[in-house]
Design a protein around this motif. Sequence first.
Motif, PDB file in Angstrom:
ATOM      1  N   PHE A 175       0.817  -1.195   0.000  1.00 11.20           N
ATOM      2  CA  PHE A 175       0.000   0.000   0.000  1.00 11.20           C
ATOM      3  C   PHE A 175       0.857   1.254   0.000  1.00 11.20           C
ATOM      4  CE2 PHE A 175      -2.633  -3.227   2.110  1.00 11.20           C
ATOM      5  CZ  PHE A 175      -3.549  -3.375   1.100  1.00 11.20           C
ATOM      6  N   SER A 176       2.081   1.128   0.543  1.00  9.90           N
ATOM      7  CA  SER A 176       2.923   2.314   0.541  1.00  9.90           C
ATOM      8  C   SER A 176       3.325   2.704  -0.880  1.00  9.90           C
ATOM      9  CB  SER A 176       4.156   2.091   1.412  1.00  9.90           C
ATOM     10  OG  SER A 176       4.963   1.070   0.865  1.00  9.90           O
ATOM     11  N   LEU A 182      -8.285   6.420   4.111  1.00 17.24           N
ATOM     12  CA  LEU A 182      -8.956   6.262   5.403  1.00 17.24           C
ATOM     13  C   LEU A 182     -10.305   5.569   5.283  1.00 17.24           C
ATOM     14  CD1 LEU A 182      -8.123   9.676   7.098  1.00 17.24           C
ATOM     15  CD2 LEU A 182      -7.121   7.440   7.579  1.00 17.24           C
ATOM     16  N   THR A 183     -10.928   5.614   4.132  1.00 15.01           N
ATOM     17  CA  THR A 183     -12.220   4.957   3.949  1.00 15.01           C
ATOM     18  C   THR A 183     -12.091   3.630   3.209  1.00 15.01           C
ATOM     19  OG1 THR A 183     -12.587   6.232   1.934  1.00 15.01           O
ATOM     20  CG2 THR A 183     -13.511   7.127   3.980  1.00 15.01           C
ATOM     21  N   SER A 184     -10.889   3.174   2.952  1.00 17.23           N
ATOM     22  CA  SER A 184     -10.699   1.929   2.202  1.00 17.23           C
ATOM     23  C   SER A 184     -10.835   0.707   3.111  1.00 17.23           C
ATOM     24  CB  SER A 184      -9.319   1.915   1.536  1.00 17.23           C
ATOM     25  OG  SER A 184      -8.305   1.804   2.515  1.00 17.23           O
ATOM     26  N   SER A 211      -9.386  -0.255   7.070  1.00 17.42           N
ATOM     27  CA  SER A 211     -10.262  -0.836   8.091  1.00 17.42           C
ATOM     28  C   SER A 211      -9.724  -2.165   8.587  1.00 17.42           C
ATOM     29  CB  SER A 211     -11.671  -1.035   7.528  1.00 17.42           C
ATOM     30  OG  SER A 211     -12.257   0.189   7.215  1.00 17.42           O
ATOM     31  N   PHE A 212      -9.271  -3.009   7.678  1.00 12.82           N
ATOM     32  CA  PHE A 212      -8.720  -4.301   8.064  1.00 12.82           C
ATOM     33  C   PHE A 212      -7.487  -4.141   8.951  1.00 12.82           C
ATOM     34  CE2 PHE A 212      -5.629  -7.709   7.258  1.00 12.82           C
ATOM     35  CZ  PHE A 212      -6.324  -8.771   7.812  1.00 12.82           C
ATOM     36  N   LEU A 213      -6.588  -3.256   8.551  1.00 10.35           N
ATOM     37  CA  LEU A 213      -5.380  -3.033   9.353  1.00 10.35           C
ATOM     38  C   LEU A 213      -5.721  -2.429  10.708  1.00 10.35           C
ATOM     39  CD1 LEU A 213      -2.936  -1.785   6.583  1.00 10.35           C
ATOM     40  CD2 LEU A 213      -2.965  -4.011   7.718  1.00 10.35           C
ATOM     41  N   THR A 249      -6.088  -3.185  16.491  1.00  9.52           N
ATOM     42  CA  THR A 249      -6.891  -3.062  17.705  1.00  9.52           C
ATOM     43  C   THR A 249      -7.049  -4.405  18.404  1.00  9.52           C
ATOM     44  OG1 THR A 249      -8.074  -1.201  16.740  1.00  9.52           O
ATOM     45  CG2 THR A 249      -9.108  -2.277  18.615  1.00  9.52           C
ATOM     46  N   VAL A 250      -7.319  -5.453  17.644  1.00 11.82           N
ATOM     47  CA  VAL A 250      -7.457  -6.785  18.260  1.00 11.82           C
ATOM     48  C   VAL A 250      -6.162  -7.171  18.954  1.00 11.82           C
ATOM     49  CG1 VAL A 250      -7.705  -9.255  17.759  1.00 11.82           C
ATOM     50  CG2 VAL A 250      -9.279  -7.630  16.756  1.00 11.82           C
TER      51      VAL A 250
END
Length: 109
Positions: free
Chosen positions: A1-2, A17-19, A23-25, A30-31
């Motif tokens: 992605f970079s 930010l909306t991709s 969200s997955f990362l 967080t988990v």
Amino acid sequence: FSLIYRKTYCKLQLEWLTSAECSFLGILSTVGSQVSLFSMVGLSFVRLFVIKGGTKMPHLVTKTDKVVISCLVLLIISAANAIAVIPLLPHLEDYFVNGMHYGQDIRMF
């Protein structure tokens, strides 16, 4: 992605930010941090009980102990997943996501 967003991140910030990848990362991060946090809290309680028990001889691990430990591990993983996924639910999304606001006099590009 970079490779995709390098050198043009500011222009593509909202897209990133909306991709789904972001969200997955975010969920993965967080988990991981929540499982670590809850595990450390659990281990602290185990230490507390061992210290409180004094120098008693430790007992063998029974089937009941194994069930309790398995339930606690399942609870830790479930709570971590809930904390990571709940902010992404469409009807709760606005309560967790920080909005971006730029004044009219600020030019980004």
